[in-house]
Design a protein around this motif. Structure first.
Motif, PDB file in Angstrom:
ATOM      1  N   GLY A  79       0.789  -1.158  -0.060  1.00 47.41           N
ATOM      2  CA  GLY A  79      -0.075   0.003   0.000  1.00 47.41           C
ATOM      3  C   GLY A  79       0.878   1.337   0.041  1.00 47.41           C
ATOM      4  N   ASP A  80       0.253   2.289  -0.371  1.00 45.15           N
ATOM      5  CA  ASP A  80       1.086   3.641  -0.585  1.00 45.15           C
ATOM      6  C   ASP A  80       1.394   4.179   0.920  1.00 45.15           C
ATOM      7  OD1 ASP A  80       0.924   3.622  -3.343  1.00 45.15           O
ATOM      8  OD2 ASP A  80      -1.019   4.838  -3.373  1.00 45.15           O
ATOM      9  N   ALA A  81       2.497   4.789   1.034  1.00 45.52           N
ATOM     10  CA  ALA A  81       2.683   5.257   2.413  1.00 45.52           C
ATOM     11  C   ALA A  81       1.955   6.714   2.542  1.00 45.52           C
ATOM     12  CB  ALA A  81       4.326   5.820   2.527  1.00 45.52           C
ATOM     13  N   MET A  82       1.510   6.831   3.717  1.00 47.49           N
ATOM     14  CA  MET A  82       0.299   7.798   3.964  1.00 47.49           C
ATOM     15  C   MET A  82       1.138   8.826   5.206  1.00 47.49           C
ATOM     16  SD  MET A  82      -1.902   7.459   1.740  1.00 47.49           S
ATOM     17  CE  MET A  82      -3.167   8.460   2.165  1.00 47.49           C
ATOM     18  N   GLU A  83       0.922  10.080   5.038  1.00 43.73           N
ATOM     19  CA  GLU A  83       1.335  10.907   6.278  1.00 43.73           C
ATOM     20  C   GLU A  83       0.085  11.769   6.739  1.00 43.73           C
ATOM     21  OE1 GLU A  83       4.197  13.930   5.789  1.00 43.73           O
ATOM     22  OE2 GLU A  83       3.929  14.038   3.602  1.00 43.73           O
ATOM     23  N   VAL A  99      -8.616  20.995   9.813  1.00 45.87           N
ATOM     24  CA  VAL A  99      -8.891  20.085   8.896  1.00 45.87           C
ATOM     25  C   VAL A  99      -7.817  18.876   9.221  1.00 45.87           C
ATOM     26  CG1 VAL A  99      -9.039  19.829   6.260  1.00 45.87           C
ATOM     27  CG2 VAL A  99      -9.617  21.884   7.372  1.00 45.87           C
ATOM     28  N   GLU A 100      -8.049  17.799   9.221  1.00 49.44           N
ATOM     29  CA  GLU A 100      -7.116  16.832   9.569  1.00 49.44           C
ATOM     30  C   GLU A 100      -7.223  15.876   8.283  1.00 49.44           C
ATOM     31  OE1 GLU A 100      -7.754  14.947  13.779  1.00 49.44           O
ATOM     32  OE2 GLU A 100      -9.562  15.878  13.274  1.00 49.44           O
ATOM     33  N   CYS A 101      -5.815  15.492   7.720  1.00 48.86           N
ATOM     34  CA  CYS A 101      -5.862  14.836   6.490  1.00 48.86           C
ATOM     35  C   CYS A 101      -4.771  13.810   6.739  1.00 48.86           C
ATOM     36  CB  CYS A 101      -5.264  15.783   5.378  1.00 48.86           C
ATOM     37  SG  CYS A 101      -6.184  17.412   5.154  1.00 48.86           S
ATOM     38  N   LEU A 102      -4.958  12.840   5.712  1.00 54.77           N
ATOM     39  CA  LEU A 102      -3.848  11.600   5.358  1.00 54.77           C
ATOM     40  C   LEU A 102      -3.637  11.768   4.058  1.00 54.77           C
ATOM     41  CD1 LEU A 102      -5.531   8.675   7.506  1.00 54.77           C
ATOM     42  CD2 LEU A 102      -3.436  10.108   8.050  1.00 54.77           C
ATOM     43  N   THR A 103      -2.354  11.893   3.624  1.00 57.91           N
ATOM     44  CA  THR A 103      -2.098  12.184   2.256  1.00 57.91           C
ATOM     45  C   THR A 103      -0.893  11.356   1.815  1.00 57.91           C
ATOM     46  OG1 THR A 103      -1.555  13.936   0.723  1.00 57.91           O
ATOM     47  CG2 THR A 103      -1.055  14.278   2.698  1.00 57.91           C
ATOM     48  N   ASP A 104      -0.711  11.164   0.554  1.00 58.93           N
ATOM     49  CA  ASP A 104       0.603  10.669   0.204  1.00 58.93           C
ATOM     50  C   ASP A 104       1.305  11.869  -0.711  1.00 58.93           C
ATOM     51  OD1 ASP A 104      -1.031  10.770  -1.983  1.00 58.93           O
ATOM     52  OD2 ASP A 104      -0.602   8.891  -2.533  1.00 58.93           O
ATOM     53  N   ASN A 105       0.786  12.869  -0.994  1.00 59.59           N
ATOM     54  CA  ASN A 105       1.388  14.135  -1.561  1.00 59.59           C
ATOM     55  C   ASN A 105       0.894  15.436  -0.813  1.00 59.59           C
ATOM     56  OD1 ASN A 105       1.812  16.141  -3.288  1.00 59.59           O
ATOM     57  ND2 ASN A 105       1.750  14.851  -5.137  1.00 59.59           N
ATOM     58  N   ARG A 106       1.635  15.944   0.081  1.00 60.08           N
ATOM     59  CA  ARG A 106       1.551  17.116   1.072  1.00 60.08           C
ATOM     60  C   ARG A 106       1.203  18.323   0.060  1.00 60.08           C
ATOM     61  NH1 ARG A 106       2.575  18.653   6.607  1.00 60.08           N
ATOM     62  NH2 ARG A 106       3.159  16.518   6.892  1.00 60.08           N
ATOM     63  N   ASN A 107       1.991  18.369  -0.818  1.00 53.93           N
ATOM     64  CA  ASN A 107       1.784  19.664  -1.742  1.00 53.93           C
ATOM     65  C   ASN A 107       0.440  19.552  -2.460  1.00 53.93           C
ATOM     66  OD1 ASN A 107       4.460  20.581  -1.208  1.00 53.93           O
ATOM     67  ND2 ASN A 107       5.299  19.636  -2.845  1.00 53.93           N
ATOM     68  N   ARG A 108      -0.137  18.536  -3.173  1.00 50.95           N
ATOM     69  CA  ARG A 108      -1.350  18.406  -3.492  1.00 50.95           C
ATOM     70  C   ARG A 108      -2.242  18.815  -2.400  1.00 50.95           C
ATOM     71  NH1 ARG A 108      -2.113  12.651  -4.508  1.00 50.95           N
ATOM     72  NH2 ARG A 108      -3.171  12.704  -2.167  1.00 50.95           N
ATOM     73  N   THR A 109      -2.325  18.191  -1.375  1.00 48.28           N
ATOM     74  CA  THR A 109      -3.105  18.433  -0.461  1.00 48.28           C
ATOM     75  C   THR A 109      -3.475  19.955   0.091  1.00 48.28           C
ATOM     76  OG1 THR A 109      -2.837  16.141   0.409  1.00 48.28           O
ATOM     77  CG2 THR A 109      -4.042  17.769   2.147  1.00 48.28           C
ATOM     78  N   VAL A 110      -2.239  20.244   0.466  1.00 46.70           N
ATOM     79  CA  VAL A 110      -2.249  22.027   0.848  1.00 46.70           C
ATOM     80  C   VAL A 110      -2.901  22.615  -0.294  1.00 46.70           C
ATOM     81  CG1 VAL A 110       0.077  22.496   0.436  1.00 46.70           C
ATOM     82  CG2 VAL A 110      -1.339  23.481   2.142  1.00 46.70           C
ATOM     83  N   SER A 111      -2.495  22.468  -1.455  1.00 48.30           N
ATOM     84  CA  SER A 111      -3.305  23.283  -2.353  1.00 48.30           C
ATOM     85  C   SER A 111      -4.862  23.164  -2.703  1.00 48.30           C
ATOM     86  CB  SER A 111      -2.561  22.750  -3.728  1.00 48.30           C
ATOM     87  OG  SER A 111      -2.995  23.607  -4.966  1.00 48.30           O
ATOM     88  N   GLU A 112      -5.121  21.925  -2.504  1.00 45.62           N
ATOM     89  CA  GLU A 112      -6.803  21.728  -2.599  1.00 45.62           C
ATOM     90  C   GLU A 112      -7.385  22.407  -1.375  1.00 45.62           C
ATOM     91  OE1 GLU A 112      -6.880  17.456  -2.892  1.00 45.62           O
ATOM     92  OE2 GLU A 112      -6.692  17.468  -4.983  1.00 45.62           O
ATOM     93  N   VAL A 113      -6.693  22.289  -0.203  1.00 44.10           N
ATOM     94  CA  VAL A 113      -7.453  22.673   0.871  1.00 44.10           C
ATOM     95  C   VAL A 113      -7.262  24.439   0.960  1.00 44.10           C
ATOM     96  CG1 VAL A 113      -7.222  23.145   3.344  1.00 44.10           C
ATOM     97  CG2 VAL A 113      -6.751  20.622   2.488  1.00 44.10           C
ATOM     98  N   ARG A 114      -6.415  24.952   0.437  1.00 46.43           N
ATOM     99  CA  ARG A 114      -6.405  26.395   0.523  1.00 46.43           C
ATOM    100  C   ARG A 114      -7.163  26.834  -0.802  1.00 46.43           C
ATOM    101  NH1 ARG A 114      -1.292  26.892  -0.953  1.00 46.43           N
ATOM    102  NH2 ARG A 114      -0.428  27.721   1.360  1.00 46.43           N
ATOM    103  N   HIS A 115      -7.466  26.052  -1.781  1.00 47.06           N
ATOM    104  CA  HIS A 115      -8.271  26.385  -3.024  1.00 47.06           C
ATOM    105  C   HIS A 115      -9.967  26.523  -2.208  1.00 47.06           C
ATOM    106  CE1 HIS A 115      -9.985  26.905  -6.790  1.00 47.06           C
ATOM    107  NE2 HIS A 115     -10.772  25.843  -6.614  1.00 47.06           N
ATOM    108  N   THR A 116      -9.948  25.563  -1.381  1.00 48.96           N
ATOM    109  CA  THR A 116     -11.380  25.180  -0.927  1.00 48.96           C
ATOM    110  C   THR A 116     -11.766  26.236  -0.131  1.00 48.96           C
ATOM    111  OG1 THR A 116     -11.135  22.913  -1.424  1.00 48.96           O
ATOM    112  CG2 THR A 116     -12.964  23.667   0.088  1.00 48.96           C
TER     113      THR A 116
END
Length: 249
Positions: A79-83, A99-116
């Motif tokens: 499985g993919d490593a998640m942080e 906003v609590e997240c689990l992600t395999d790509n922190r840059n993608r996640t923060v971009s999506e959260v900021r946009h939202t």
């Protein structure tokens, strides 16, 4: 502590809707996997995994699905490593949001959260900007008709932090994260089954929202954040007036 708990009013309405749509399952699987990876595959020795299993089973996830997620986290399945990452921000009218997240790509996640946040009339804050307003706790809502003395007797050895009488005269038990499971088990052993129970972030103080238009804006932000694949939990200090929620429903 406030005498009227609002932690259930929108969170659990939405949880019921999400469970029906099956939307919550992917998030539960991620949490099971990460909890097993970090603390081991045995729920008895891993409080976080134990909480995740309870939540998954209460959402009607099949036991086989739960076990596969645990096996993946324990390394028995690839499985993919998640942080984990937590973002803080402000919604409409300055409502605090975690906003609590689990992600395999922190840059993608923060971009999506900021946009939202930006799209919903809010903004992403810096680390520590609103976290001080929230504390991690366990909360267990009990059936009506119980006496405080009976609950104290049942949970005394488990050492809850507080027993709160709500406006409808029902009781809510507040615990530290470490004592949550012990308190829950003590209640069940005493024949007291919580109507709702949750281990998570809760606001110390709340922002009352009695305006329907503002409530819609805040709920829209919560919905959009929760729709993001990497987002596990969204917590706000908004305290929605019941009449407003009924009007929105």
């Amino acid at each position: 502590m406030a005498g009227h708990s609002k932690w259930s009013n929108i969170k659990h309405r939405k949880a019921a809707q999400d469970a029906k749509r099956g939307k919550i399952f992917n998030k539960l699987i991620r949490e099971l996997t990460v909890a097993a990876r970090q603390g081991g595959p045995d729920p008895a020795d891993n409080p976080r995994l134990r909480a995740a299993v309870d939540k998954a089973l209460s959402s009607n996830m099949a036991k086989d699905t739960v076990q596969r997620a645990i096996d993946r986290g324990a390394g028995n399945v690839d499985g993919d490593a998640m942080e984990e990452c937590i973002y803080e921000g402000y919604g409409p009218e300055g409502v605090a949001v975690m906003v609590e997240c689990l992600t395999d790509n922190r840059n993608r996640t923060v971009s999506e959260v900021r946009h939202t946040f930006n799209k919903s009339g809010g903004n992403l804050g810096t680390s520590g900007s609103v976290a001080f307003m929230f504390h991690k706790q366990g909360r267990l809502a009990l059936p009506a008709g119980l006496s405080e003395e009976a609950v104290i007797e049942a949970t005394l050895e488990a050492e809850p932090e507080d027993i709160v009488t709500l406006e409808d005269d029902s009781l809510e038990v507040v615990t530290s994260p470490d004592a949550y499971h012990e308190v829950k088990e003590a209640l069940i052993e005493a024949g007291i089954t919580p109507e709702r129970s949750e281990l998570g972030l809760f606001p110390e103080t709340t922002t009352p929202i009695a305006d329907e238009e503002l409530a819609r804006k805040v709920i829209r932000l919560i919905d959009m954040l929760e729709d993001l694949d990497d987002v596990q939990n969204v917590t706000t200090n908004a305290e929605f007036d019941d009449a407003v929620l009924d009007a929105i429903d």
